[in-house]
Design a protein around this motif. Structure first.
Motif, PDB file in Angstrom:
ATOM      1  N   VAL A  49      -9.450  -2.910   9.175  1.00 44.10           N
ATOM      2  CA  VAL A  49      -9.593  -3.991  10.151  1.00 44.10           C
ATOM      3  C   VAL A  49      -8.185  -4.402  10.574  1.00 44.10           C
ATOM      4  CG1 VAL A  49     -10.506  -6.298  10.603  1.00 44.10           C
ATOM      5  CG2 VAL A  49     -11.724  -4.759   9.047  1.00 44.10           C
ATOM      6  N   ILE A  50      -7.890  -4.241  11.855  1.00 48.40           N
ATOM      7  CA  ILE A  50      -6.578  -4.574  12.396  1.00 48.40           C
ATOM      8  C   ILE A  50      -6.721  -5.927  13.075  1.00 48.40           C
ATOM      9  CG2 ILE A  50      -4.769  -3.959  14.046  1.00 48.40           C
ATOM     10  CD1 ILE A  50      -6.964  -1.346  12.389  1.00 48.40           C
ATOM     11  N   VAL A  51      -6.036  -6.929  12.546  1.00 50.35           N
ATOM     12  CA  VAL A  51      -6.177  -8.298  13.038  1.00 50.35           C
ATOM     13  C   VAL A  51      -4.905  -8.712  13.764  1.00 50.35           C
ATOM     14  CG1 VAL A  51      -6.660 -10.697  12.435  1.00 50.35           C
ATOM     15  CG2 VAL A  51      -7.711  -8.848  11.115  1.00 50.35           C
ATOM     16  N   ASP A  52      -5.080  -9.155  14.999  1.00 52.46           N
ATOM     17  CA  ASP A  52      -4.000  -9.662  15.838  1.00 52.46           C
ATOM     18  C   ASP A  52      -4.037 -11.184  15.796  1.00 52.46           C
ATOM     19  OD1 ASP A  52      -2.144 -10.234  17.838  1.00 52.46           O
ATOM     20  OD2 ASP A  52      -3.454  -9.612  19.485  1.00 52.46           O
ATOM     21  N   PHE A  53      -3.031 -11.791  15.164  1.00 52.06           N
ATOM     22  CA  PHE A  53      -2.893 -13.247  15.167  1.00 52.06           C
ATOM     23  C   PHE A  53      -2.088 -13.603  16.414  1.00 52.06           C
ATOM     24  CE2 PHE A  53      -3.915 -12.316  10.831  1.00 52.06           C
ATOM     25  CZ  PHE A  53      -4.628 -13.423  10.379  1.00 52.06           C
ATOM     26  N   TRP A  54      -2.639 -14.422  17.309  1.00 54.57           N
ATOM     27  CA  TRP A  54      -2.068 -14.669  18.622  1.00 54.57           C
ATOM     28  C   TRP A  54      -2.288 -16.127  19.045  1.00 54.57           C
ATOM     29  CZ3 TRP A  54      -4.940 -15.984  23.045  1.00 54.57           C
ATOM     30  CH2 TRP A  54      -6.307 -16.093  22.827  1.00 54.57           C
ATOM     31  N   ALA A  55      -1.701 -16.495  20.183  1.00 58.00           N
ATOM     32  CA  ALA A  55      -1.930 -17.814  20.788  1.00 58.00           C
ATOM     33  C   ALA A  55      -1.880 -17.659  22.304  1.00 58.00           C
ATOM     34  CB  ALA A  55      -0.884 -18.816  20.328  1.00 58.00           C
ATOM     35  N   SER A  56      -2.616 -18.513  22.994  1.00 58.61           N
ATOM     36  CA  SER A  56      -2.726 -18.406  24.450  1.00 58.61           C
ATOM     37  C   SER A  56      -1.411 -18.693  25.174  1.00 58.61           C
ATOM     38  CB  SER A  56      -3.822 -19.338  24.968  1.00 58.61           C
ATOM     39  OG  SER A  56      -3.499 -20.678  24.643  1.00 58.61           O
ATOM     40  N   GLU A 107      -4.148 -21.109  17.361  1.00 59.06           N
ATOM     41  CA  GLU A 107      -4.301 -22.511  17.744  1.00 59.06           C
ATOM     42  C   GLU A 107      -5.621 -23.074  17.237  1.00 59.06           C
ATOM     43  OE1 GLU A 107      -3.694 -21.679  21.988  1.00 59.06           O
ATOM     44  OE2 GLU A 107      -2.079 -23.166  21.904  1.00 59.06           O
ATOM     45  N   LYS A 108      -6.676 -22.257  17.320  1.00 55.69           N
ATOM     46  CA  LYS A 108      -8.003 -22.693  16.892  1.00 55.69           C
ATOM     47  C   LYS A 108      -8.216 -22.521  15.390  1.00 55.69           C
ATOM     48  CE  LYS A 108     -10.280 -21.577  21.249  1.00 55.69           C
ATOM     49  NZ  LYS A 108     -11.261 -20.674  21.894  1.00 55.69           N
ATOM     50  N   GLU A 109      -7.582 -21.533  14.817  1.00 55.85           N
ATOM     51  CA  GLU A 109      -7.791 -21.187  13.400  1.00 55.85           C
ATOM     52  C   GLU A 109      -6.501 -21.403  12.599  1.00 55.85           C
ATOM     53  OE1 GLU A 109     -10.758 -20.666  12.294  1.00 55.85           O
ATOM     54  OE2 GLU A 109     -11.679 -20.523  14.272  1.00 55.85           O
ATOM     55  N   GLN A 110      -6.018 -22.639  12.616  1.00 52.96           N
ATOM     56  CA  GLN A 110      -4.755 -22.943  11.940  1.00 52.96           C
ATOM     57  C   GLN A 110      -4.836 -22.724  10.430  1.00 52.96           C
ATOM     58  OE1 GLN A 110      -3.400 -26.803  13.220  1.00 52.96           O
ATOM     59  NE2 GLN A 110      -3.378 -26.189  15.376  1.00 52.96           N
ATOM     60  N   ILE A 124      -3.208 -19.631   5.599  1.00 51.77           N
ATOM     61  CA  ILE A 124      -3.583 -18.786   4.452  1.00 51.77           C
ATOM     62  C   ILE A 124      -2.807 -17.471   4.468  1.00 51.77           C
ATOM     63  CG2 ILE A 124      -5.473 -17.365   3.515  1.00 51.77           C
ATOM     64  CD1 ILE A 124      -7.370 -19.689   4.342  1.00 51.77           C
ATOM     65  N   TYR A 125      -2.639 -16.883   5.647  1.00 44.48           N
ATOM     66  CA  TYR A 125      -1.963 -15.588   5.752  1.00 44.48           C
ATOM     67  C   TYR A 125      -0.477 -15.706   6.082  1.00 44.48           C
ATOM     68  CZ  TYR A 125      -6.352 -13.480   4.847  1.00 44.48           C
ATOM     69  OH  TYR A 125      -7.513 -13.120   4.212  1.00 44.48           O
ATOM     70  N   ASN A 158     -10.115  -2.110   2.617  1.00 41.54           N
ATOM     71  CA  ASN A 158     -10.833  -2.460   1.391  1.00 41.54           C
ATOM     72  C   ASN A 158     -10.615  -3.920   1.003  1.00 41.54           C
ATOM     73  OD1 ASN A 158     -11.792   0.222   1.133  1.00 41.54           O
ATOM     74  ND2 ASN A 158      -9.827   0.801   0.228  1.00 41.54           N
ATOM     75  N   GLY A 159     -10.542  -4.782   2.024  1.00 42.04           N
ATOM     76  CA  GLY A 159     -10.412  -6.215   1.792  1.00 42.04           C
ATOM     77  C   GLY A 159      -9.014  -6.708   1.471  1.00 42.04           C
ATOM     78  N   LYS A 160      -8.049  -5.810   1.438  1.00 37.93           N
ATOM     79  CA  LYS A 160      -6.673  -6.188   1.075  1.00 37.93           C
ATOM     80  C   LYS A 160      -5.708  -5.919   2.218  1.00 37.93           C
ATOM     81  CE  LYS A 160      -7.315  -6.170  -3.720  1.00 37.93           C
ATOM     82  NZ  LYS A 160      -8.407  -7.085  -3.771  1.00 37.93           N
ATOM     83  N   GLU A 161      -4.709  -6.772   2.329  1.00 35.59           N
ATOM     84  CA  GLU A 161      -3.656  -6.548   3.318  1.00 35.59           C
ATOM     85  C   GLU A 161      -2.821  -5.350   2.888  1.00 35.59           C
ATOM     86  OE1 GLU A 161       0.428  -8.662   4.899  1.00 35.59           O
ATOM     87  OE2 GLU A 161      -1.217  -9.986   4.316  1.00 35.59           O
TER      88      GLU A 161
END
Length: 140
Positions: free
Chosen positions: A56-63, A94-97, A102-103, A116-119
């Motif tokens: 799972v590739i997660v992009d942490f971003w803001a508008s 912005e929405k999920e501070q 946490i990350y 497998n659930g790990k970074e």
């Protein structure tokens, strides 16, 4: 292998194959081959990251972030190249501070690859399509 439905967030068990002509969610019947990045929230984050046998590739971003806006079309286009090989997701900081905290997100965009659930990898800053493809291919 376990794959989470991008539409209803249900965990599905499907046979592992090189390529899929068709794969639908057992609950909502939506296609599991959908490649558009999904928006994760505090409620859905763990469901997708922990219950997925594909990276799972997660992009942490803001508008308001210029580099985030530049990278968004690259992220979406690259996601289309990996149906059922990797799940692409976005977290709006912005929405999920709380998730950002946490990350330990200190700059955006930040991409985190979970397997497998790990970074397993973290990269800060915008990426071009080739570098993003190379990153994903290392973990599939």
């Amino acid at each position: 292998m376990k794959v989470v439905c991008p539409s209803c967030n249900s965990v599905n068990f499907i046979p592992k194959k090189e390529h899929y002509a068709k794969a639908n969610c057992g609950k909502c019947k939506a296609s599991l081959l959908e490649t558009s990045p999904i928006e994760l929230t505090a409620t859905t984050f763990d469901t997708h990251v922990v219950n997925s046998d594909i990276p799972v590739i997660v992009d942490f971003w803001a508008s308001w972030c210029g580099p985030c806006k530049m990278m968004a079309p690259v992220f979406e286009k690259t996601a289309g190249a990996f149906p059922l090989q990797a799940r692409f997701a976005k977290v709006n900081t912005e929405k999920e501070q709380n998730l950002s905290s946490i990350y330990g997100i200190r700059s955006i965009p930040t991409l985190i690859v979970f397997k497998n659930g790990k970074e397993v990898e973290r990269i800060s800053g915008a990426m071009d399509e080739q570098n993003l493809r190379n990153l994903v291919q290392r973990f599939i």
